[in-house]
Design an enzyme around this catalytic site. Sequence first.
Site, PDB file in Angstrom:
ATOM      1  N   ASP A 121      31.753  32.211  49.001  1.00 56.72           N
ATOM      2  CA  ASP A 121      31.797  31.743  47.615  1.00 56.72           C
ATOM      3  C   ASP A 121      30.820  30.597  47.421  1.00 56.72           C
ATOM      4  O   ASP A 121      30.057  30.553  46.456  1.00 56.72           O
ATOM      5  CB  ASP A 121      33.204  31.251  47.246  1.00 56.72           C
ATOM      6  CG  ASP A 121      34.210  32.393  47.195  1.00 56.72           C
ATOM      7  OD1 ASP A 121      33.787  33.558  47.188  1.00 56.72           O
ATOM      8  OD2 ASP A 121      35.422  32.112  47.155  1.00 56.72           O
ATOM      9  N   ASP A 156      37.881  41.003  49.366  1.00 55.70           N
ATOM     10  CA  ASP A 156      38.996  40.522  50.178  1.00 55.70           C
ATOM     11  C   ASP A 156      40.099  41.553  50.336  1.00 55.70           C
ATOM     12  O   ASP A 156      40.994  41.383  51.164  1.00 55.70           O
ATOM     13  CB  ASP A 156      39.630  39.286  49.502  1.00 55.70           C
ATOM     14  CG  ASP A 156      38.800  38.042  49.732  1.00 55.70           C
ATOM     15  OD1 ASP A 156      38.123  37.970  50.768  1.00 55.70           O
ATOM     16  OD2 ASP A 156      38.840  37.152  48.868  1.00 55.70           O
ATOM     17  N   ARG A 158      36.861  26.078  44.694  1.00 59.85           N
ATOM     18  CA  ARG A 158      38.071  26.708  44.130  1.00 59.85           C
ATOM     19  C   ARG A 158      39.232  25.709  44.208  1.00 59.85           C
ATOM     20  O   ARG A 158      40.380  26.060  44.378  1.00 59.85           O
ATOM     21  CB  ARG A 158      38.423  27.994  44.901  1.00 59.85           C
ATOM     22  CG  ARG A 158      37.286  28.997  45.015  1.00 59.85           C
ATOM     23  CD  ARG A 158      36.801  29.517  43.667  1.00 59.85           C
ATOM     24  NE  ARG A 158      35.657  30.421  43.796  1.00 59.85           N
ATOM     25  CZ  ARG A 158      34.388  30.043  43.780  1.00 59.85           C
ATOM     26  NH1 ARG A 158      34.058  28.754  43.610  1.00 59.85           N
ATOM     27  NH2 ARG A 158      33.410  30.929  43.913  1.00 59.85           N
ATOM     28  N   TRP A 206      32.647  41.341  51.157  1.00 59.96           N
ATOM     29  CA  TRP A 206      32.839  40.556  49.935  1.00 59.96           C
ATOM     30  C   TRP A 206      34.223  40.793  49.325  1.00 59.96           C
ATOM     31  O   TRP A 206      34.838  39.898  48.759  1.00 59.96           O
ATOM     32  CB  TRP A 206      31.738  40.917  48.917  1.00 59.96           C
ATOM     33  CG  TRP A 206      32.009  40.341  47.569  1.00 59.96           C
ATOM     34  CD1 TRP A 206      31.660  39.093  47.144  1.00 59.96           C
ATOM     35  CD2 TRP A 206      32.731  40.952  46.495  1.00 59.96           C
ATOM     36  NE1 TRP A 206      32.105  38.891  45.854  1.00 59.96           N
ATOM     37  CE2 TRP A 206      32.770  40.023  45.430  1.00 59.96           C
ATOM     38  CE3 TRP A 206      33.338  42.200  46.318  1.00 59.96           C
ATOM     39  CZ2 TRP A 206      33.392  40.300  44.216  1.00 59.96           C
ATOM     40  CZ3 TRP A 206      33.957  42.469  45.105  1.00 59.96           C
ATOM     41  CH2 TRP A 206      33.979  41.523  44.071  1.00 59.96           C
ATOM     42  N   LYS A 263      42.401  42.968  38.861  1.00 62.48           N
ATOM     43  CA  LYS A 263      41.678  42.378  39.991  1.00 62.48           C
ATOM     44  C   LYS A 263      40.894  43.458  40.768  1.00 62.48           C
ATOM     45  O   LYS A 263      40.245  44.295  40.173  1.00 62.48           O
ATOM     46  CB  LYS A 263      42.641  41.602  40.893  1.00 62.48           C
ATOM     47  CG  LYS A 263      43.097  40.307  40.203  1.00 62.48           C
ATOM     48  CD  LYS A 263      43.959  39.433  41.052  1.00 62.48           C
ATOM     49  CE  LYS A 263      43.291  38.792  42.208  1.00 62.48           C
ATOM     50  NZ  LYS A 263      43.188  37.347  42.194  1.00 62.48           N
ATOM     51  N   GLN A 279      37.751  35.207  36.491  1.00 63.75           N
ATOM     52  CA  GLN A 279      37.577  36.020  37.704  1.00 63.75           C
ATOM     53  C   GLN A 279      37.589  37.517  37.401  1.00 63.75           C
ATOM     54  O   GLN A 279      36.879  38.292  38.007  1.00 63.75           O
ATOM     55  CB  GLN A 279      38.677  35.683  38.706  1.00 63.75           C
ATOM     56  CG  GLN A 279      38.496  36.353  40.043  1.00 63.75           C
ATOM     57  CD  GLN A 279      39.810  36.428  40.811  1.00 63.75           C
ATOM     58  OE1 GLN A 279      40.803  36.987  40.352  1.00 63.75           O
ATOM     59  NE2 GLN A 279      39.820  35.845  41.989  1.00 63.75           N
TER      60      GLN A 279
END
Length: 797
Positions: free
Chosen positions: A357, A489, A340, A487, A632, A686
């Site tokens: 990740d 966050d 990232r 997983w 998100k 994403q």
Amino acid sequence: MNYGYFDEAQREYVITRPDTPAPWANYLGSPEYGAIISNNAGGYSFVKSGANGRILRYHFNSDDTPGRYLYLRDDVSGDYWSASWQPVGKDLNVYKNECRHGMSYTRITAEYEDIQSEALYYVPLHKTYEVWRLKVKNNSEKDRKISAFGYAEFTNDSNYEQDQINLQYTLFITRTYFKKNKILQTINQNVEKNEEGSNGQERFFGCAGAEVTSFNGDKAAFLGAYRSYSNPIAVERGHCDNVLNYNSNGCAALQSSICLKPGETKEIVYILGRHNDKDSDKILESYQDLSIIEKELQELKNYWHGKLEHFQVNTPSKEFNSMINTWNAYQCFITFIWSRAASFVYCGQRNGYGYRDTVQDIQGIIHLDAPMAKERIRFMLSAQVDNGGGLPLVKYDHNPGHEDTPDDYSYVQATGHPAYRADDALWLFPTILKYIGETGDSGFLEEVIPYANKEADTVYDHLKRAIRFSLERLGDHRMPAGLHADWNDCLRLGKKGESTFVALQLYYAMSIMISLAESRKDIEYAEHMKGVQKELYEIIQNLCWEDDRFIRGIKEDGQVIGSKQNKEASMWLNPQSWAVISGLADKQQAEAALESVHRELNTPFGVRLMAPSFADHAFPGALAILFNPSTKENGGIFSQPQGWIILAESLMGHGNRAFEYFKESSPAMLNDRAEIRVLEPYVHGQFTESTESPFEGRSHVHWLTGTASTVMVGCVEGILGMRPDLNGLRVAPSIPSEWKELTMKKIFRGKCLNIRIENKDGAESGFREMYLNGERLTDNYISEAEMKEENEILLVM
Ligand code: IFM
């Protein structure tokens, strides 16, 4: 609306309209020298680290400037433009432009006022500098006198943040010099010189193939006051004024004159890198013969295309083919390589690899380059702490055996990660299983690898400790605790809160361990694991199944998350897909859970992570509420889990549903609706905004996302049914019933498999017959021992 198309023969995405809804990017280079470039030549470069090795400046979250600019000026009329549409931005009715992003190179062609140009950008294989080749052709009937200006904007400090923020310091530490057809920039030039008189802080931008007629090493002098990249005073005026930088912003601008007869083409090459005077001269010298450029380009193509050749598919869906054969595969490598670290959204401030990740990213390339995957698996095992947990963040300068852990204040201070996460080391199980399946390399389990902090163990024992880590951290109901996060966050269940997702991961990990233990005759451990797994099974079944869904977890205070009764976030995607992937759900549960997903979470652009979004009823650990609804983790279409739901549907034999989910969320499928999706049509992002957003369907955070690997696995292992195990390969396609035939070419353990699937009756899954080299097999499994060097495989559905 579409802005381009896939040219699969070249493995290029061709942008035919440069006014794309966002900068559409490509990656050049390697971890030694990285570069990112947009279709308008915007972007930046760095040596080794996006944070600490930045050499080209870029304005993030802004206007895709500056970039690798090549200005062209007609020295008779005074009119000027750029080889990429921006920064000059000529009227598209008279300025023609095409950008071809290929595997690690970008080529931008333009035609304006009968002058055709081609700018080719790449980083040669194993080299630590970048090449911009400019070709200019006179398509008019008269002689033309053209000036070319190459422009690179150096950072004033290799540290990105210092360059942007600490101006009272960084404005006063650089100088530029003009030496032999190049600009040389020095930083802190008086300190720490080595024997060669260099302090390793020199950058250069030079030119071969043409003489430099004027130059600038000072940005303000080149652009002029109150001007921008679109109208630099030097270009407008027709020459640079040879001003160098001293206590200001450095740059490198080089002007050359090109005289062209009708039909004539000339080439100039510009080279940029972090090298001292002497080395940069040597590099520039090696480009005196410009034919080297085509050779280097071919080498790059051979390298990348060679990797992708390990798995190729030909289905009736050209979008599916483009993604699996080229773009999704390439994105898997890019995400694997850069983690990232550097994109137009990740500004390069991450100082390490995220454990979960990275271990997931590996899965996307195993079928294409298993040795590369193995190297990274080793590295990640060496970042597992001796208690079995993963280091949440593995520093770029990770030193196995000597690292601090989240139990040490020093680690927390250095990384900003205050505690272990529940899922990190559990990702090792599917990743290592896939590696062993692809290669047959079960000997890897015996390899001794250090732990991050102390001691070393075999890979097999590393895995045992990962299981132990979870078992030693159970909540009140004896399900794995969510710890700092699972997983997700944005989901804090409390230290002792329990996560269904992690429970399912652990359940799956146990199945993998049982099979590994049995194959090594570690019967005692296998039996022990079976007992523990049975207990976990009962607990999950009793606590987490609610009618038509698996709940998301139980908070420390007992509150159930993801229950039908909840006013918000009553349905979550991952526990449903993972109940299937882990093998825990029985058929009835699996069918019901997947149906609930379709009913409650599916949208035209993919499946939401959960619904309804948090707005008024979030609990204190529901950090997702920080985001707008449908964004998100707060009810957005998180892209990474799309791969898991594709896989889950495929495992259930639901080829139509699996492909429906692929279609909704696949970048290529949205090529003709690019104005809605905004992101590159060849790259996963994403997440995508969902139903409550006024911009439903808009995607964000391009390139560096775990989506690359999960969707790859969902498609290759799921839809295409490539399911290798220790001894061979099972072929179990789960395809849309409208696909009547497809072929695949797979390099498997050094052997070539040409696989044809026949589906005349329009099935979604299952098989009637399978043949290997003309011989009928008893089922859909081929052992490695049966395979020849070249194999023809036919599966009739
Ligand atoms: O799983 C995480 C990942 O580690 C970082 N991006 C967001 C994901 C979901 O929260």
